[in-house]
Design an enzyme around this catalytic site. Structure first.
Site, mmCIF file in Angstrom:
data_model
loop_
_atom_site.group_PDB
_atom_site.id
_atom_site.type_symbol
_atom_site.label_atom_id
_atom_site.label_comp_id
_atom_site.label_asym_id
_atom_site.label_seq_id
_atom_site.Cartn_x
_atom_site.Cartn_y
_atom_site.Cartn_z
ATOM 1 C CG HIS A 39 -1.751 -1.198 1.376
ATOM 2 N ND1 HIS A 39 -3.105 -1.185 1.140
ATOM 3 C CD2 HIS A 39 -1.451 -2.465 1.733
ATOM 4 C CE1 HIS A 39 -3.594 -2.393 1.341
ATOM 5 N NE2 HIS A 39 -2.613 -3.187 1.707
ATOM 6 C CG HIS A 59 -3.606 -0.352 5.078
ATOM 7 N ND1 HIS A 59 -4.498 -0.197 6.111
ATOM 8 C CD2 HIS A 59 -3.565 0.854 4.444
ATOM 9 C CE1 HIS A 59 -4.976 1.044 6.102
ATOM 10 N NE2 HIS A 59 -4.420 1.705 5.098
ATOM 11 N N PRO A 108 -5.607 -6.259 10.961
ATOM 12 C CG PRO A 108 -5.956 -8.209 12.160
ATOM 13 C CD PRO A 108 -4.906 -7.183 11.858
ATOM 14 C CG LEU A 109 -8.307 -1.874 8.987
ATOM 15 C CD1 LEU A 109 -9.183 -1.377 7.834
ATOM 16 C CD2 LEU A 109 -7.126 -0.942 9.196
ATOM 17 C CG ASP A 142 -10.981 7.508 6.799
ATOM 18 O OD1 ASP A 142 -11.310 8.457 7.515
ATOM 19 O OD2 ASP A 142 -10.306 7.629 5.757
ATOM 20 C CB ILE A 183 -9.427 7.822 0.312
ATOM 21 C CG1 ILE A 183 -9.597 9.053 -0.594
ATOM 22 C CG2 ILE A 183 -9.240 6.565 -0.542
ATOM 23 C CD1 ILE A 183 -10.698 8.960 -1.622
ATOM 24 C CG HIS A 212 -6.013 1.334 -0.018
ATOM 25 N ND1 HIS A 212 -6.225 1.889 1.212
ATOM 26 C CD2 HIS A 212 -5.859 0.004 0.197
ATOM 27 C CE1 HIS A 212 -6.206 0.936 2.123
ATOM 28 N NE2 HIS A 212 -5.999 -0.212 1.532
ATOM 29 N NE ARG A 268 -19.948 -19.958 38.651
ATOM 30 C CZ ARG A 268 -20.987 -19.208 38.977
ATOM 31 N NH1 ARG A 268 -20.985 -17.917 38.707
ATOM 32 N NH2 ARG A 268 -22.046 -19.734 39.543
ATOM 33 C CD GLU A 276 -18.680 -9.038 25.637
ATOM 34 O OE1 GLU A 276 -18.803 -8.257 24.663
ATOM 35 O OE2 GLU A 276 -19.559 -9.165 26.513
ATOM 36 C CG HIS A 319 -21.524 -19.007 33.290
ATOM 37 N ND1 HIS A 319 -20.555 -18.423 34.086
ATOM 38 C CD2 HIS A 319 -22.693 -18.852 33.967
ATOM 39 C CE1 HIS A 319 -21.114 -17.929 35.181
ATOM 40 N NE2 HIS A 319 -22.413 -18.186 35.139
ATOM 41 C CG HIS A 349 -26.602 -16.496 27.794
ATOM 42 N ND1 HIS A 349 -27.424 -15.880 26.869
ATOM 43 C CD2 HIS A 349 -26.214 -15.523 28.650
ATOM 44 C CE1 HIS A 349 -27.533 -14.600 27.161
ATOM 45 N NE2 HIS A 349 -26.799 -14.351 28.235
HETATM 46 C C1 LIG Z 1 -10.947 -5.876 9.922
HETATM 47 C C2 LIG Z 1 -10.473 -5.523 8.564
HETATM 48 N N1 LIG Z 1 -11.359 -5.458 7.567
HETATM 49 C C3 LIG Z 1 -10.951 -5.192 6.308
HETATM 50 C C4 LIG Z 1 -9.635 -4.982 6.033
HETATM 51 C C5 LIG Z 1 -9.157 -4.739 4.601
HETATM 52 N N2 LIG Z 1 -8.728 -3.342 4.463
HETATM 53 C C6 LIG Z 1 -7.443 -2.997 4.539
HETATM 54 S S1 LIG Z 1 -7.216 -1.363 4.396
HETATM 55 C C7 LIG Z 1 -8.865 -1.084 4.204
HETATM 56 C C8 LIG Z 1 -9.410 0.282 4.001
HETATM 57 C C9 LIG Z 1 -8.859 1.188 5.008
HETATM 58 O O1 LIG Z 1 -9.210 2.487 4.745
HETATM 59 P P1 LIG Z 1 -8.454 3.617 5.535
HETATM 60 O O2 LIG Z 1 -8.327 3.217 6.950
HETATM 61 O O3 LIG Z 1 -9.130 4.879 5.240
HETATM 62 O O4 LIG Z 1 -7.012 3.550 4.947
HETATM 63 P P2 LIG Z 1 -6.421 4.367 3.708
HETATM 64 O O5 LIG Z 1 -7.093 3.825 2.496
HETATM 65 O O6 LIG Z 1 -6.751 5.777 3.937
HETATM 66 O O7 LIG Z 1 -4.984 4.055 3.771
HETATM 67 C C10 LIG Z 1 -9.559 -2.274 4.257
HETATM 68 C C11 LIG Z 1 -11.029 -2.387 4.113
HETATM 69 C C12 LIG Z 1 -8.744 -5.057 7.109
HETATM 70 N N3 LIG Z 1 -7.435 -4.896 6.945
HETATM 71 N N4 LIG Z 1 -9.186 -5.301 8.359
#
Ligand SMILES: Cc1ncc(C[n+]2csc(CCOP(=O)(O)OP(=O)(O)O)c2C)c(N)n1
Length: 664
Positions: free
Chosen positions: A33, A73, A122-123, A162, A194, A267, A360, A413, A463, A475
């Site tokens: 990226h 990324h 993982p965002l 974002d 973006i 991107h 527990r 959680e 549980h 549950h």
């Molecule tokens: C949980 C999760 N879902 C989807 C993705 C795939 N993914 C990687 S970057 C991205 C978009 C991110 O957008 P932004 O945070 O605005 O980054 P920018 O394009 O501005 O670098 C996605 C959907 C991921 N890495 N993690």
């Protein structure tokens, strides 16, 4: 001072060098990226070159500021920054970005690259972990600092996009951080409008500043992501705000300087040779040179001398602290190294055979019994403290007194579990989070990340089966044991009684990676410690609990289902059928044993019946096609626990009947 590239200041040259290094890194790999690095380079430069307290020669210095790249990324930005700053990352590492066995994997991986604090990609998880890091800092500062000595005093920075803020976990994490008044947490939001699919307005038009104000955060906006003075001033303001966490929204342009600037096209893939050349031209760099660092490197590497000075200052302070507070200093050093206090295990209780007890409850009792000798144990529950019993008595809250070890995470959680990972990654603590086992689903993404990172994160689930009864199918966990056993590097513990629970706690602390506990709501009998050494047994993962000479069938149970298996063995014996019973508290640990030991527990040629109130999938590995499993490939039901268990086949009579069928 100006640079060798006409018209550029040294700062600009350094930033543009970082930008183009990241572009070349992605281009060489033909994967990655380039967009976010082009937009965010000024932020990274300011932090690593000027504002953060860190030492590139010693990435693990305990009092360093923590930096989390939550938009993982943008890994090429982080790797390029680490190289330029003088960490143990080379140009060759950048040239092998995303290649087999390189130190620069696709997304930042804790342990693979010097200077990478946590695994991200993982965002949402990076920012959620940053909250845990800031919790750890606040607690350790409260515990260890003394008048005149601030040996724990650092900030936690996260860079996010974002996507991080669209993720639900950002809400959990930010709300928790605001509630906990994590004044040394600073998020830098790459507000570039973006995301992957296109402009963020397609899917996201939150008023982010209002959102964070509602969480009681300090908010700032920087209108131009290339305005170094404005970004620096905002970061300084954020540092001066010591009560509230801070978010700084920096309006950047994704892919800045490239022909695809401001679009999602920049991107997620390499730009291609002509776009790379055009980008170099835009910045006035030689178009025919790649990985060009000539004049900027010396400026960047000032971070090395600066870092050495910062750490030396701390070393001197720590020496004074140690002289004045030798015991605290020793404990600080021990916990930073992740070493348990010598002899701590003698505080672990043993339960005489007799009064049944829910595992527990035993778990909570063990935690309290060892709390004084394992002061690094720290955590809480997702609003289920009264049920999961994971509280240090009398229950003082970290919210009120940061020296306290109970965190009330609220009904969060995922946020809790990610924060646990952040604390573990921070160092100095062995953190835990707890909830009902069925809600491990809500925590799962963080459990997975703990397992990738191999952090010492503990997840305590109670549980643990349909035996919980009345709350019913929503549950009652079914597939959860098998789902989590399928996660690599994660140690599972489903103890059958209080003594196995105590042993599981000991092992979970001794083992350095993540573990989860599945503990019963209901009372379970006690395995006589005068006969069975629970620690020795649980250390093997599975063991023969009831021996039978010339056994015709092996009954295997885990947790609460060990008991109907034991009862069934008695019924079978009365019918003249010898049955042994294996208690199987940990698949992971059993898998680590020798083939010889495994064969001694599960002898060849003797039919096997596994009994576990969970999905049967997986058990066939141990019972074989000739064996059988009493499990659950359906959802549970709402009724008193003993009735649900009986109706679903976990009564001793049914176990004995199935065993007889196998023997025939
Ligand atoms: C949980 C999760 N879902 C989807 C993705 C795939 N993914 C990687 S970057 C991205 C978009 C991110 O957008 P932004 O945070 O605005 O980054 P920018 O394009 O501005 O670098 C996605 C959907 C991921 N890495 N993690």
């Amino acid at each position: 001072m100006t640079s060798s590239i006409a018209g550029l200041s040294l700062d600009e040259l350094s930033i543009d060098t970082l930008r183009l290094l990241a572009v070349d890194t992605v281009e060489k790999a033909n994967s990655g990226h380039p967009g976010a690095p082009l937009g965010c380079a000024p932020i990274a430069y300011l932090l690593f070159h000027k504002l953060m307290k860190h030492n590139p020669a010693h990435a693990k210095w305990p009092d360093r500021d923590r930096f989390v790249l939550s938009n993982g990324h943008a890994s090429a930005l982080l790797y390029s920054t680490l190289f330029l700053s003088g960490y143990d990352v080379t140009v060759d590492d950048l040239k092998s970005f995303r290649q087999w066995h390189s130190r620069t994997p696709g997304h930042p991986e804790r342990g693979d690259t010097d200077g990478v604090e946590v695994t991200t990609g993982p965002l949402g998880q990076g920012i959620a972990m940053s909250v845990g890091m800031a919790i750890a800092e606040k607690h350790l500062a409260a515990v260890y600092n003394r008048p005149g000595f601030e040996v724990v005093n650092h900030h936690t920075f996260a860079l996010l996009g974002d996507g991080d803020l669209m993720e639900g976990v950002s809400h959990e994490a930010a709300a928790l951080a605001g509630t906990l008044k994590l004044g040394k947490l600073i998020w830098l939001y790459d507000d570039n409008l973006i995301s992957l699919d296109g402009p963020t307005e397609l899917s996201y038009n939150d008023d982010v500043m209002e959102r964070f104000k509602a969480y009681h955060w300090h908010t700032q906006h920087v209108a131009d992501g290339n305005d170094l003075a404005a970004i620096e001033a905002a970061i300084e303001n954020a540092k001066n705000e010591t009560e509230r966490p801070s978010i700084i929204a920096v309006r950047t342009i994704i892919g800045y300087g490239s022909p695809k600037a401001g679009t999602n096209k920049v991107h997620g893939e390499a730009m291609g040779a002509s776009a790379v050349a055009a980008t170099k031209k835009f910045f006035g760099f030689p178009e025919d040179r790649s990985f060009y660092v000539d004049d900027a490197l010396a400026n960047w590497r000032k971070a090395v001398e600066r870092g050495a000075g910062l750490e030396e200052k701390w070393n001197q302070e720590f020496a004074g602290y140690k002289a004045a507070n030798p015991e605290a200093a020793e404990e600080f050093e021990r916990t930073q190294k992740g070493v348990l206090k010598a002899g701590w295990e003698s505080a672990i209780p043993s339960y005489p055979a007799g009064k049944p007890q829910a595992t527990r409850n035993a778990g909570g009792a063990v935690m309290n019994a060892i709390s004084a000798v394992v002061p690094e144990l720290f955590g809480g529950a997702a609003d289920l403290t009264a049920s999961t019993k994971t509280i240090f008595k009398p229950g003082e809250s970290f919210h009120v007194d940061p020296t306290a070890r109970n965190v009330y995470f609220g009904v969060r959680e995922f946020g809790m579990s990610a924060a646990v990972n952040g604390m573990a990654a921070h160092g100095g603590l062995i953190p835990f989070g707890s909830t009902f086992f069925v809600f491990s689903d809500y925590a799962k993404p963080a459990i997975r990340l703990a397992s990738i990172m191999q952090t010492h994160s503990l997840f305590i689930f109670t549980h643990d089966s349909v035996g919980l009864g009345e709350d019913g199918p929503t549950h009652q966990p079914i597939e959860h044991l098998m789902a989590l056993r399928a996660v690599p590097n994660l140690t599972d513990f489903r103890p059958a009684d209080a003594n196995e629970t105590a042993a599981a706690w000991r092992l979970a602390l001794e083992r350095k990676g993540p573990s989860f506990f599945a503990l019963s709501r209901q009372d379970l009998p006690i395995i006589d410690p005068a006969i069975h050494d629970a620690y020795a047994n649980v250390s093997k993962g599975a063991y023969v609990l009831v021996e039978a000479a010339d056994a015709k069938v092996v009954l295997i149970g885990t947790g609460s289902e060990v008991w109907p298996a034991v009862e069934a063995a008695r019924l079978l014996a009365a019918d003249g059928i010898a049955a042994s019973v294996v208690s199987f508290p940990s698949w992971k640990i059993f898998e680590e044993q020798s083939a010889e030991y495994k064969a001694s527990v599960l002898p060849a040629g003797v039919p096997r019946l596994a009994v576990e109130a969970g999905a049967t999938q997986g058990w066939w590995k141990y019972v074989g096609l000739d064996g059988d499993v009493i499990g659950l490939d359906r959802f549970g039901a709402s009724a008193p626990g003993p009735i649900v268990l009986e109706k679903l086949g976990f009564g001793a009579d049914n176990v004995a009947a199935k065993a007889k069928a196998l023997v025939k």
